[in-house]
Design an enzyme around this catalytic site. Sequence first.
Site, short mmCIF file in Angstrom:
data_model
loop_
_atom_site.label_atom_id
_atom_site.label_comp_id
_atom_site.label_asym_id
_atom_site.label_seq_id
_atom_site.Cartn_x
_atom_site.Cartn_y
_atom_site.Cartn_z
N GLU A 53 0.83 -1.22 0.00
CA GLU A 53 0.00 0.00 0.00
C GLU A 53 0.86 1.26 0.00
O GLU A 53 0.49 2.26 -0.61
CB GLU A 53 -0.97 0.00 1.18
N HIS B 76 -0.16 -1.66 -9.98
CA HIS B 76 0.02 -3.11 -9.86
C HIS B 76 0.91 -3.62 -11.00
O HIS B 76 0.89 -3.09 -12.10
CB HIS B 76 -1.33 -3.83 -9.91
N1 ARG Z 1 -5.00 -4.28 -1.48
C1 ARG Z 1 -4.54 -5.64 -1.55
C2 ARG Z 1 -5.60 -6.53 -0.95
O1 ARG Z 1 -6.32 -6.08 -0.05
C3 ARG Z 1 -3.24 -5.83 -0.80
C4 ARG Z 1 -2.50 -7.06 -1.15
C5 ARG Z 1 -1.24 -7.20 -0.34
N2 ARG Z 1 -0.63 -8.47 -0.52
C6 ARG Z 1 0.03 -9.11 0.45
N3 ARG Z 1 0.66 -10.23 0.20
N4 ARG Z 1 0.06 -8.69 1.65
O2 ARG Z 1 -5.76 -7.67 -1.35
ZN ZN Z 2 -2.78 -2.95 -4.69
#
Ligand code: ARG
Ligand code: ZN
Length: 308
Positions: A215, A224
């Site tokens: 983020e 992305h």
């Molecule tokens: N905005 C994405 C979601 O909510 C964040 C993904 C982050 N990925 C991670 N491996 N932490 O899915």
């Molecule tokens: Zn994202």
Amino acid sequence: MKQLIAGAAMVLLFLSCTNDSSETVEYQTIYRIPVVVHVVHNGESVGSGANISSAQIKSQIDVLNEDFRKMTGTNGFNQNSDGADTLIEFFLATEGPNGETLTEPGIDRIDGGRAEWPKGFLRNPIETTLKPFTIWDPEKYFNIWTVNFGGFASRDLLGYAQFPNMSGLSGLNVDNGSTDTDGIVIGYKYFGSSQKGNFPNLIAPFDLGRTTTHEVGHWLGLRHIWGDGDCQYDDYCLDTPLAAEPSYGCPTNKMTCEELEMVENYMDYTDDGCMNIFTNDQTERMHTVLETSPRRKELVVFGQEPIY
Ligand code: ARG
Ligand code: ZN
């Protein structure tokens, strides 16, 4: 004469950059970002439920610094030739909005008066109420809110970010949001690293702090890695291979656009343990944002560090 003066100036410059042993010391610019974490809870005591401990918060700041600085001996290190030390660092703010010394640096505990914060409705309370009422001056602080996401629309949400405004970058040159909502929101069950303490509320495989790394990447202008579309869509970074879709888990040899995907990039959707890279081009985008975008450029504290 002009040339002579220029020559003399160069010698002077050179001399001023030498140390005792006469080796040239070079310096690089570090981008340091003051952080406030608004811990939004529902009356729980400090350290329980959504009212996460300061140790858990510090573990997240440590992960950010490991990842953005590609620190040797940490999860954030990689040996990819496109992998960058972004020179961006984060620190918990020592002073509050009125110049007062904070008892818990960089931490603002808020009783939000509700157990869950739904996201994805037309008028969602995080954007309309929580953020505008609790934000600290976004020209002085990078605002992070930790909440308990709830409700059907947020079932799979780990966190989300507000993009920077008008930084002149491809894929970004639009007004992306207002001053009183600037920052990122992270589910408290994904904020911090279970490798850095006993934090039982963290949920694997998203328990190593990479949701926040991802983020923050958005907050600094990164798209992305799959460009949010098929092989025709890009993230405006040449050194991140094309991909037609997000990746999940930690796939090997994945190829959707005739080149090996960089599933270990922080801007993919892979598991926390799979991720370890920001590239040189992604770094350049983030530096452009930090130098030109409203609020970001006021916020950053420039520092110098010798290059070893
Ligand atoms: N905005 C994405 C979601 O909510 C964040 C993904 C982050 N990925 C991670 N491996 N932490 O899915
Ligand atoms: Zn994202």
